[in-house]
Design a protein around this motif. Structure first.
Motif, short mmCIF file in Angstrom:
data_model
loop_
_atom_site.label_atom_id
_atom_site.label_comp_id
_atom_site.label_asym_id
_atom_site.label_seq_id
_atom_site.Cartn_x
_atom_site.Cartn_y
_atom_site.Cartn_z
N ASP A 63 0.67 -11.04 -0.08
CA ASP A 63 -0.50 -11.13 -0.96
C ASP A 63 -1.61 -11.94 -0.31
O ASP A 63 -2.79 -11.54 -0.33
CB ASP A 63 -0.11 -11.77 -2.30
N GLU A 69 -5.22 -10.52 1.12
CA GLU A 69 -6.48 -11.02 0.55
C GLU A 69 -7.42 -11.49 1.66
O GLU A 69 -8.64 -11.30 1.57
CB GLU A 69 -6.20 -12.17 -0.41
N PRO A 125 -8.67 -7.82 3.96
CA PRO A 125 -8.74 -6.73 2.98
C PRO A 125 -8.84 -5.33 3.57
O PRO A 125 -8.41 -4.37 2.93
CB PRO A 125 -9.98 -7.07 2.15
N ASN A 136 -2.58 -1.51 -0.51
CA ASN A 136 -2.87 -2.56 -1.49
C ASN A 136 -4.37 -2.47 -1.78
O ASN A 136 -5.20 -2.82 -0.95
CB ASN A 136 -2.50 -3.93 -0.92
N PHE A 175 -8.21 -5.39 -3.09
CA PHE A 175 -9.34 -6.01 -2.39
C PHE A 175 -10.23 -4.96 -1.74
O PHE A 175 -10.87 -5.22 -0.72
CB PHE A 175 -8.81 -6.99 -1.33
N ARG A 184 -13.89 -5.73 -0.64
CA ARG A 184 -14.14 -6.84 0.27
C ARG A 184 -13.93 -6.39 1.72
O ARG A 184 -13.31 -5.37 1.99
CB ARG A 184 -13.20 -8.02 -0.02
#
Length: 604
Positions: A54, A58, A61, A69, A72, A75
């Motif tokens: 995670d 993040e 991104p 995933n 994000f 970004r």
């Protein structure tokens, strides 16, 4: 070539490409302990690995989007000094937590994952603090900018309006990434080949906008559409300004050395391969493989040429080096004569993928996925490094397309350059390429790997396992008699194997030993029979990347070594399909772990 996540810490450009990674001094063997103890340890590691996934997604991104995933998607990576420090601090904290765990309490699968994660975190820190590619490799930024948009638009993972809103947000942020590049990059440290390549690739970013985003903009309306249009206009201006900086500042002042040197190379190689094989081991084995493969090619060539006009006058049982060279070259000319038109390469890639898929099923070589693979033209921002790659959906994206991307022949090539390319990528070579990239190579292997329950292992797939499997798949198909045991196809398969053996030598010889362009071209065009255009492209690729070209041979050797060991152990009971399915069931771990899992050995 397998397309990897586009992130600074995981890679530069599209290659999975170092403080020396050392294996634990003792095997990680689970002692006799209560089952609950293992369960508790596994739960603790599951929590740690989830927090690392995670947190790293993040902070990276663009790689998160490619992984599947999509939290994000609006970004992009922050490569400012503050952004880089955040990633270092996060990685240092997670490494300390991981090192505090008692790995002997974990299940065998989690022992493997823990060691893979430890290697990756150390690699991330080393890349940022020691290699510092953010300071001298402009490919890092170009890859992020193009990947930020392409990964959103290439697959239908969400409704178009949602993806366009995310693309709008990223387009708004890309000008800041350009600015970070201009602030971080020291032109004096940038190799000229890196600067020239990025200068040419940069236009590909706006080509994604114009070909993939603008035509779909009608899916938005009102304020969302206005915002997208404004982002396109702003990015177009920023991209033009950045192109001016590339042309007038970066390229004229790029004075860096593309050779990273022995210390950096050995450290990076250890991280990238996560293998017991050293640089010296790789060279010794690759050179021996070249000698043996050339002998096989000579034997095939003698049979192909027997009684044919133009055959060499002398083809003795024990040839001189010159006799061996001339005989193999004469036989290869027969294969080069059968080649596609310059505008039919992609069409042939589609047909050969279908044929290879049918053959793998009929011969029952491995369990074949039912989902199709799409053959596409390679996006412009990715061109200039490889002829083709396989771009599979991320492990968190389910039911989406796999792309087998083929680079078109450049419009500005002369007829002689086009002829050289098509001699190398003749009809049989395109079949070989399709086996490697699609079936039963990358596409099939990644489809199996994405079924493994460990998301961590899927995200951190080993480049050598992945590339090695694709090369091993070429041998499996040849051994099974692909294309009716056509001797010219057998010859081409071995020629392609020679390319991988040469890759492993070329990479270290250039970056460590100072190999000249002339010597590199001789290794490729004479020793391993590559055409001038292929060799010239590989010379460029070897200067742009490091520690990625050996992954093919190292992974291939590890897959082949394991198969031979299993054949010896199981004897008459050995079943090829069962062996392949079992190996592929492990995901994409480094070869040493696949071997330990297969043979039920201690994990170390």
């Amino acid at each position: 070539m397998r397309l990897r996540p586009l992130s600074l810490a995981l890679a530069t450009l599209i290659a999975t490409s170092a403080c020396q990674q050392k294996a634990p001094t003792a095997p990680v063997e689970a002692p006799a302990a209560a089952q609950v103890s293992t369960a508790q340890a596994d739960a603790k590691f599951a929590d740690l690995s989830k927090r690392w996934l995670d947190g790293s997604m993040e902070l990276q991104p663009v790689a998160a989007t490619q992984t599947g995933n999509h939290a994000f998607d609006d970004r992009i990576d922050d490569l400012s000094a503050a952004g880089r420090q955040k990633l270092v601090d996060f990685s240092t904290k997670m490494l300390a937590e991981l090192d505090a765990l008692d790995l002997t309490r974990l299940s065998r699968d989690n022992q493997v994952d823990a060691l893979i994660l430890r290697n990756q975190i150390r690699y991330d820190i080393w890349t940022l603090q020691t290699l510092q590619s953010w300071a001298w490799d402009p490919q890092v930024y170009n890859s992020l900018a193009g990947g930020a948009l392409y990964t959103l638009m290439a697959r239908d993972f969400a409704p178009m309006p949602q993806r366009l809103k995310a693309a709008t947000a990223r387009m708004e942020k890309i000008p800041a990434l350009f600015q970070q590049m201009r602030e971080n990059i020291d032109p004096a440290r940038v190799p000229a080949i890196h600067a020239e390549t990025v200068k040419k690739q940069h236009a590909g970013i706006m080509s994604i906008v114009d070909s993939m985003i603008v035509p779909e903009a009608k899916a938005l309306s009102g304020a969302d559409r206005t915002k997208l249009d404004a982002a396109v206009t702003t990015l177009r201006t920023a991209a033009a300004e950045h192109q001016k900086w590339l042309d007038e500042t970066l390229v004229p002042n790029a004075k860096g050395d593309f050779r990273i040197g022995q210390q950096l190379y050995d450290e990076k190689l250890a991280f990238a391969l996560n293998s017991p094989m050293t640089r010296q081991d790789i060279r010794q084995r690759a050179e021996a493989a070249i000698t043996e493969t050339r002998k096989e090619m000579y034997d095939i060539s003698r049979k192909v040429l027997a009684g044919k006009p133009g055959a060499p006058a002398s083809m003795p049982d024990a040839p001189s080096d010159e006799e061996q060279q001339k005989t193999i070259e004469a036989a290869l000319e027969l294969a080069y004569a059968d080649r596609p038109a310059r505008d039919k390469v992609v069409e042939l890639a589609k047909a050969s993928t279908a044929e290879a898929t049918k053959f793998a099923r009929e011969k029952d070589l491995v369990t074949v996925p039912d989902t199709p693979v799409q053959i596409i033209l390679m996006p412009e921002f990715q061109r200039g490094v490889s002829v083709a790659y396989c771009d599979s959906p991320g492990p968190l994206d389910k039911g989406l397309d796999t792309f087998y991307a083929v680079s078109p022949i450049p419009d500005d090539w002369t007829p002689a350059q086009v002829d050289s390319f098509l001699r190398e990528y003749n009809t049989r070579s395109i079949h070989e390429l399709s086996i490697h990239e699609a079936m039963p190579g990358h596409y099939l292997q990644i489809a199996h790997a994405n079924k493994h329950p460990s998301v961590l292992r899927a995200v951190l797939g080993s480049g050598s396992f992945i590339e090695g499997w694709a090369m091993y798949a070429e041998k499996v198909m040849a051994d099974a008699g692909y294309m009716d045991n056509d001797p010219l196809m057998q010859l081409i398969q071995r020629k392609w194997a020679l390319r991988a053996f040469a890759n492993a030598i070329l990479d270290q010889a250039i970056h460590v030993d100072g190999m000249s362009e002339a010597d590199a071209m001789k290794l490729m065009t004479v020793t391993t029979f590559q055409q001038e255009r292929e060799a010239a492209g590989k010379w460029t690729r070897a200067r742009l990347t490091s520690a990625q070209l050996p992954t093919y041979f190292v992974g291939y050797a590890e897959h082949l070594d394991l198969r031979r060991e299993m054949e010896k152990r199981d004897g008459a009971k050995f079943n090829l399909k069962a062996f392949h399915d079992k190996v592929l069931s492990f995901g994409s771990p480094p070869g040493r772990f696949a071997r330990q899992l297969m043979l039920d050995e201690p994990i170390k």
